[in-house]
Scaffold this active site. Structure first.
Site, mmCIF file in Angstrom:
data_model
loop_
_atom_site.group_PDB
_atom_site.id
_atom_site.type_symbol
_atom_site.label_atom_id
_atom_site.label_comp_id
_atom_site.label_asym_id
_atom_site.label_seq_id
_atom_site.Cartn_x
_atom_site.Cartn_y
_atom_site.Cartn_z
ATOM 1 N N HIS A 69 44.363 35.458 43.105
ATOM 2 C CA HIS A 69 44.976 36.447 42.225
ATOM 3 C C HIS A 69 43.912 37.176 41.426
ATOM 4 O O HIS A 69 42.886 36.602 41.048
ATOM 5 C CB HIS A 69 46.025 35.809 41.303
ATOM 6 C CG HIS A 69 45.527 34.701 40.425
ATOM 7 N ND1 HIS A 69 44.917 34.918 39.204
ATOM 8 C CD2 HIS A 69 45.567 33.355 40.569
ATOM 9 C CE1 HIS A 69 44.613 33.767 38.646
ATOM 10 N NE2 HIS A 69 44.983 32.796 39.453
ATOM 11 N N ASP A 71 44.478 38.684 38.444
ATOM 12 C CA ASP A 71 44.725 38.673 37.005
ATOM 13 C C ASP A 71 44.113 37.440 36.352
ATOM 14 O O ASP A 71 43.873 36.413 36.995
ATOM 15 C CB ASP A 71 46.221 38.746 36.704
ATOM 16 C CG ASP A 71 47.003 37.565 37.268
ATOM 17 O OD1 ASP A 71 46.927 37.350 38.501
ATOM 18 O OD2 ASP A 71 47.687 36.861 36.499
ATOM 19 N N ASP A 101 38.987 30.610 37.132
ATOM 20 C CA ASP A 101 40.390 30.889 37.474
ATOM 21 C C ASP A 101 40.643 32.393 37.511
ATOM 22 O O ASP A 101 41.083 32.970 36.528
ATOM 23 C CB ASP A 101 41.288 30.211 36.441
ATOM 24 C CG ASP A 101 42.764 30.269 36.791
ATOM 25 O OD1 ASP A 101 43.102 30.611 37.931
ATOM 26 O OD2 ASP A 101 43.584 29.963 35.906
ATOM 27 N N GLU A 133 49.861 36.416 38.676
ATOM 28 C CA GLU A 133 50.048 34.995 38.969
ATOM 29 C C GLU A 133 50.193 34.207 37.681
ATOM 30 O O GLU A 133 50.975 33.249 37.602
ATOM 31 C CB GLU A 133 48.861 34.481 39.789
ATOM 32 C CG GLU A 133 49.026 33.048 40.316
ATOM 33 C CD GLU A 133 48.555 31.968 39.336
ATOM 34 O OE1 GLU A 133 48.839 30.783 39.590
ATOM 35 O OE2 GLU A 133 47.912 32.311 38.310
ATOM 36 N N GLU A 134 49.444 34.610 36.668
ATOM 37 C CA GLU A 134 49.439 33.873 35.409
ATOM 38 C C GLU A 134 50.739 34.043 34.619
ATOM 39 O O GLU A 134 50.931 33.386 33.597
ATOM 40 C CB GLU A 134 48.245 34.306 34.549
ATOM 41 C CG GLU A 134 46.877 34.034 35.165
ATOM 42 C CD GLU A 134 46.524 32.554 35.213
ATOM 43 O OE1 GLU A 134 47.372 31.726 34.843
ATOM 44 O OE2 GLU A 134 45.404 32.231 35.632
ATOM 45 N N GLU A 161 42.523 28.382 44.169
ATOM 46 C CA GLU A 161 42.538 27.953 42.768
ATOM 47 C C GLU A 161 41.446 26.905 42.546
ATOM 48 O O GLU A 161 41.061 26.185 43.468
ATOM 49 C CB GLU A 161 43.904 27.362 42.402
ATOM 50 C CG GLU A 161 45.035 28.366 42.358
ATOM 51 C CD GLU A 161 45.031 29.221 41.092
ATOM 52 O OE1 GLU A 161 44.138 29.034 40.239
ATOM 53 O OE2 GLU A 161 45.924 30.078 40.969
#
Length: 374
Positions: A69, A71, A101, A133-134, A161
């Site tokens: 991701h 974001d 992350d 995603e977050e 991840e």
């Protein structure tokens, strides 16, 4: 470009969850296209955010997806010792928001692109970069819905991840909701004339506490810590002053479910308690803010064997945090977690990744590319 150089570029994009991501997606698109990748920018319904899906190799045969991701969580903590959106090196540590992350994984993937593109591939390698995603994996479902139009069903997905480069077979699912109770304000000396929304919320909180306690009794899955599903109220707010009857109270709660349990169903008793307040004259608004299923990949799955070979380390059975992997699996695509960095460094001031972790990830991707060559 070297991995660290690419990471520096990616960190410089303040692609905070819930904000426009056109700048970082545009840069990644241009980079991939410059190496011959076929790139699709898939606009989300928000209008200012997009997923990116790209392919190197024949799209009409099953291949592998490298998924991450774009974001990051906000970086407003005062404890940062440098600009969180400017990569800072200190020995083998690289500091910046998203280093672990998970822009470190994205950087390693993109650094491997010239090598991936250099030789003909018998099986394709795809790049799936999502948004938000977050915020509960909000972006990737829109990309998964388009996937059948973009490629043959993939053989597997590696979700990058932070896992210390050890493959992970399972994670818990999650559902979150926000409940708003509307009452009637007035002077606190005449509670008989108002409807106290904070008091009304107490029945919802009690239902949540009771359900959380019930979940500790099972079912159990020893692969997880804790071994049972869980539920908690994370935030609550309401009222203006101690002498005013509060006419509004808002709470946010989440459930985390072991494999085989629907996380949304875990919230049902709390939702029932909330809806019951309507008969007492309160307005009730229940909004599900996020939901994604658990991941459960069999230990003898081909994808697990592949990652064991690529990392020279047996997979870890499970983690309790969630990822987009469960959504890929729900879409019929085997998924596994494996990426550089440590989840313990994520979402904290002075987040960092180690150079050797990036090198290890880069080597894994190179080995995957070698497996896919003609």
């Amino acid at each position: 470009m070297q991995t660290t150089e690419i990471l520096e570029r990616l960190i410089a994009f303040p692609s905070v969850v819930g904000t426009p991501n056109g700048a970082i997606v545009g840069w990644v698109r241009d980079y991939l296209e410059s190496h011959g990748a076929r790139v699709h920018v898939l606009d989300g319904p928000e209008g200012d955010r997009a997923n990116l899906f790209a392919t190197i190799g024949p799209a009409d045969v099953p291949g592998y997806v490298l998924s991450g991701h774009t974001d990051v969580v906000p970086a407003g903590e005062p404890e940062w010792t440098s600009d969180p959106f400017r990569l800072r090196a200190e020995g083998s540590r690289l500091f910046g928001r998203g280093t672990s992350d998970m822009k470190g994984f994205l950087a390693a993937v993109l650094a491997a692109v010239p090598e991936i593109a250099a030789a003909p591939l018998a099986r394709p390698i795809h790049f799936a970069f999502s948004y938000d995603e977050e915020a509960g994996c909000r972006g990737v479902p829109h990309m998964l819905a388009k996937l059948p139009e973009l490629c043959a069903a993939p053989a597997g997905t590696i979700i990058g991840e932070p896992s210390n480069m050890r493959a992970i077979l399972a994670h818990k699912g999650k559902a979150a909701a926000r409940v708003t109770i509307g009452g009637r304000s007035g002077h606190s000396s005449r509670p008989d004339l108002g409807l106290n929304a904070v008091h009304a919320m107490a029945s919802i909180l009690m239902a949540a506490v009771e359900e959380a306690e019930r979940l500790t009794q099972g079912p159990f899955d020893a692969a997880f810590e804790p071994s049972y599903s869980s539920l908690q109220v994370g935030t609550i707010s309401g009222g203006q002053a101690v002498n005013i009857i509060p006419d509004r109270c808002v709470a946010e709660l989440e459930a985390r479910a072991i494999a085989g349990v629907d996380p949304t169903a875990l919230l049902a008793p709390v939702k029932t308690a909330a809806n019951a307040l309507s008969s007492r004259g309160f307005a009730v608004d229940w909004i599900e803010t996020s939901s994604y299923p658990a991941l459960s990949l069999a230990a003898d799955a081909p994808l697990a064997a592949l990652l064991t070979e690529l990392t020279a380390t047996p997979p870890l059975a499970a983690v309790s945090y969630g990822t987009e992997a469960g959504l890929f699996q729900a879409a019929g695509i085997d998924a596994i977690i494996c990426g550089p960095g440590d989840i313990g460094r994520a979402h904290k001031p002075d987040e960092f990744i180690l150079i050797e972790e990036l090198q290890s990830c880069r080597a894994m991707i190179g080995a995957l590319a070698a497996r896919c060559r003609a």
